[in-house]
Motif scaffolding. Structure first.
Motif, PDB file in Angstrom:
ATOM      1  N   THR A  97     116.219  66.099 -53.838  1.00 11.23           N
ATOM      2  CA  THR A  97     117.383  66.978 -53.748  1.00 11.23           C
ATOM      3  C   THR A  97     118.313  66.745 -54.932  1.00 11.23           C
ATOM      4  O   THR A  97     118.786  67.703 -55.560  1.00 11.23           O
ATOM      5  N   PHE A  98     118.562  65.476 -55.257  1.00  7.40           N
ATOM      6  CA  PHE A  98     119.416  65.172 -56.409  1.00  7.40           C
ATOM      7  C   PHE A  98     118.706  65.480 -57.728  1.00  7.40           C
ATOM      8  O   PHE A  98     119.354  65.781 -58.729  1.00  7.40           O
ATOM      9  N   HIS A  99     117.390  65.380 -57.757  1.00 11.56           N
ATOM     10  CA  HIS A  99     116.632  65.749 -58.959  1.00 11.56           C
ATOM     11  C   HIS A  99     116.910  67.212 -59.314  1.00 11.56           C
ATOM     12  O   HIS A  99     117.137  67.559 -60.473  1.00 11.56           O
ATOM     13  N   LEU A 100     116.922  68.070 -58.301  1.00 13.70           N
ATOM     14  CA  LEU A 100     117.218  69.484 -58.534  1.00 13.70           C
ATOM     15  C   LEU A 100     118.674  69.707 -58.916  1.00 13.70           C
ATOM     16  O   LEU A 100     119.004  70.673 -59.615  1.00 13.70           O
ATOM     17  N   ALA A 101     119.549  68.803 -58.459  1.00 11.64           N
ATOM     18  CA  ALA A 101     120.979  68.948 -58.771  1.00 11.64           C
ATOM     19  C   ALA A 101     121.262  68.720 -60.250  1.00 11.64           C
ATOM     20  O   ALA A 101     122.332  69.097 -60.747  1.00 11.64           O
ATOM     21  N   GLY A 102     120.309  68.126 -60.969  1.00  9.53           N
ATOM     22  CA  GLY A 102     120.506  67.845 -62.386  1.00  9.53           C
ATOM     23  C   GLY A 102     120.117  68.976 -63.311  1.00  9.53           C
ATOM     24  O   GLY A 102     120.135  68.810 -64.538  1.00  9.53           O
ATOM     25  N   GLY A 103     119.749  70.140 -62.756  1.00  7.49           N
ATOM     26  CA  GLY A 103     119.356  71.270 -63.595  1.00  7.49           C
ATOM     27  C   GLY A 103     118.028  71.030 -64.291  1.00  7.49           C
ATOM     28  O   GLY A 103     117.162  70.314 -63.773  1.00  7.49           O
ATOM     29  N   GLU A 104     117.866  71.568 -65.468  1.00  2.00           N
ATOM     30  CA  GLU A 104     116.574  71.504 -66.167  1.00  2.00           C
ATOM     31  C   GLU A 104     116.146  70.084 -66.487  1.00  2.00           C
ATOM     32  O   GLU A 104     114.958  69.782 -66.541  1.00  2.00           O
ATOM     33  N   GLN A 105     117.102  69.194 -66.710  1.00  2.56           N
ATOM     34  CA  GLN A 105     116.772  67.806 -67.033  1.00  2.56           C
ATOM     35  C   GLN A 105     116.601  66.935 -65.781  1.00  2.56           C
ATOM     36  O   GLN A 105     116.280  65.760 -65.884  1.00  2.56           O
ATOM     37  N   GLY A 106     116.818  67.528 -64.637  1.00  3.69           N
ATOM     38  CA  GLY A 106     116.555  66.830 -63.389  1.00  3.69           C
ATOM     39  C   GLY A 106     117.395  65.585 -63.186  1.00  3.69           C
ATOM     40  O   GLY A 106     118.588  65.545 -63.499  1.00  3.69           O
ATOM     41  N   MET A 107     116.757  64.534 -62.656  1.00  5.27           N
ATOM     42  CA  MET A 107     117.462  63.313 -62.300  1.00  5.27           C
ATOM     43  C   MET A 107     118.130  62.650 -63.502  1.00  5.27           C
ATOM     44  O   MET A 107     119.184  62.023 -63.375  1.00  5.27           O
ATOM     45  N   ARG A 108     117.558  62.794 -64.696  1.00  9.05           N
ATOM     46  CA  ARG A 108     118.144  62.184 -65.890  1.00  9.05           C
ATOM     47  C   ARG A 108     119.582  62.669 -66.091  1.00  9.05           C
ATOM     48  O   ARG A 108     120.517  61.894 -66.288  1.00  9.05           O
ATOM     49  N   HIS A 109     119.768  63.996 -66.022  1.00  9.80           N
ATOM     50  CA  HIS A 109     121.107  64.556 -66.207  1.00  9.80           C
ATOM     51  C   HIS A 109     121.996  64.258 -64.999  1.00  9.80           C
ATOM     52  O   HIS A 109     123.195  64.003 -65.143  1.00  9.80           O
ATOM     53  N   PHE A 128     126.782  62.390 -62.741  1.00  7.97           N
ATOM     54  CA  PHE A 128     127.431  61.990 -61.493  1.00  7.97           C
ATOM     55  C   PHE A 128     127.313  60.500 -61.178  1.00  7.97           C
ATOM     56  O   PHE A 128     127.936  60.020 -60.232  1.00  7.97           O
ATOM     57  N   GLY A 129     126.521  59.773 -61.984  1.00  9.07           N
ATOM     58  CA  GLY A 129     126.342  58.344 -61.739  1.00  9.07           C
ATOM     59  C   GLY A 129     127.633  57.554 -61.680  1.00  9.07           C
ATOM     60  O   GLY A 129     127.822  56.721 -60.780  1.00  9.07           O
ATOM     61  N   PRO A 130     128.567  57.774 -62.620  1.00  7.93           N
ATOM     62  CA  PRO A 130     129.828  57.019 -62.574  1.00  7.93           C
ATOM     63  C   PRO A 130     130.599  57.194 -61.273  1.00  7.93           C
ATOM     64  O   PRO A 130     131.341  56.292 -60.862  1.00  7.93           O
ATOM     65  N   ALA A 131     130.423  58.332 -60.595  1.00  8.12           N
ATOM     66  CA  ALA A 131     131.153  58.568 -59.344  1.00  8.12           C
ATOM     67  C   ALA A 131     130.710  57.626 -58.234  1.00  8.12           C
ATOM     68  O   ALA A 131     131.420  57.463 -57.229  1.00  8.12           O
TER      69      ALA A 131
END
Length: 314
Positions: free
Chosen positions: A237-249, A254-257
């Motif tokens: 689910t979070f992989h898709l939340a990153g757009g084209e770059q997926g989990m990397r983006h 959002f990682g700092p949050a």
């Protein structure tokens, strides 16, 4: 993976509460012979009623050609229940001393190559093995309610459990049309319950702090996260939340949050006030619907949902 010399189709179920009866229905629906033991008065009558209530649901999922409610036998002792079983499924209350005692008793009368499985939802198998003469035969096989519909079973071995036992347990649960998952490292609560417990703790804080009602918390999961998780789970689910770059983006964005104090990791004190708030909220939300009626609706929903998950996610 070591195979069985013949198809294992004989199961003993020790303890016929909610989970034990769920196992009985699943095994019957998948063509097993089941022998059950429970010392509680009226256990056989309750089990028969529960099977009758649930059978429509398992029929919709699909029955094994040899599925038959009449393949269930109740007996009067653990010895009689386990003597010919390929798998013994223990489901007694979550008290360490009781489980150790029952598992040691099972061990005394089980076949040498039988799998002895505990349905515990949180106790480590190494602790459960302590009083057994043949601890290598024990695994934890933790299911999810309703067992006759939900396919996940977490398989966990203890320090004395052999890989052969784990492999054979995996095979027999696959024969019961389940989706077994081997957990390589034993921890309290295993995987799924630890995830649910974290969400449960946060939900109690939201209610306790007056931020949301029990109905609003359920609504947030039902129409938000729950719909997505049913298909993919949190990581995809979070992989898709990153757009084209997926989990990397996603992690960069959002990682700092994650460092922000949004959640409270420790559970709130379960005061009488909080308990009454949760109980009243659930009873109000249920309204005039009985638990039995809600269970029937839940089962109908799960049958349809599992079909969707199979269609849209491998």
């Amino acid at each position: 993976m070591t195979a069985w010399t013949q198809s294992p189709r004989k199961v003993a179920v020790i303890g016929t509460g909610v989970i034990g009866n769920g196992w009985i229905i699943r095994f019957l629906a998948n063509g097993f012979d089941v022998v059950a033991y429970d010392p509680v008065e009226g256990a056989k009558t309750r089990t028969t009623q529960i099977i009758n209530n649930a059978w429509d649901s398992v029929e919709q999922v699909g029955l094994h050609p040899e599925a038959d409610q009449n393949r269930l036998t109740f007996v009067s002792s653990i010895k009689e229940a386990v003597k010919e079983a390929d798998l013994i499924q223990e489901n007694v209350p979550e008290r360490i001393e009781l489980k150790q005692q029952v598992l040691a008793d099972i061990d005394q009368h089980a076949k040498q190559d039988a799998i002895i499985a505990s349905s515990t939802s949180g106790l480590k198998p190494t602790i459960l093995q302590e009083k057994m003469d043949n601890p290598e035969q024990l695994v934890v096989a933790h299911p999810f309610n309703p067992v006759y519909l939900l396919p996940l079973v977490e398989i966990v071995g203890g320090e004395a459990t052999t890989q052969n036992t784990i492999n054979k347990a995996y095979q027999i649960y696959e024969l019961a049309n389940m989706k077994p998952m081997i957990i390589e490292k034993e921890i309290e609560g295993f995987i799924a319950d630890r995830l649910m417990e974290a969400l449960w703790r946060e939900a109690l804080h939201l209610v306790n702090d007056g931020i949301a009602t029990t109905e609003e918390v359920d609504k947030a999961i039902t129409y938000g996260a729950g719909l997505r998780w049913a298909q993919m789970g949190p990581f995809m689910t979070f992989h898709l939340a990153g757009g084209e770059q997926g989990m990397r983006h996603m992690l960069e964005q959002f990682g700092p949050a994650l460092k922000l104090p949004w959640t409270k990791l420790e559970a709130p004190e379960l005061t009488d006030e909080l308990k009454e708030c949760v109980i009243n909220g659930c009873e109000s939300h249920a309204g005039e619907r009985s638990v039995a009626e809600l269970e029937r609706k839940r089962n109908e929903f799960l049958v349809k949902l599992m079909d969707l998950v199979e269609d849209y996610w491998p």
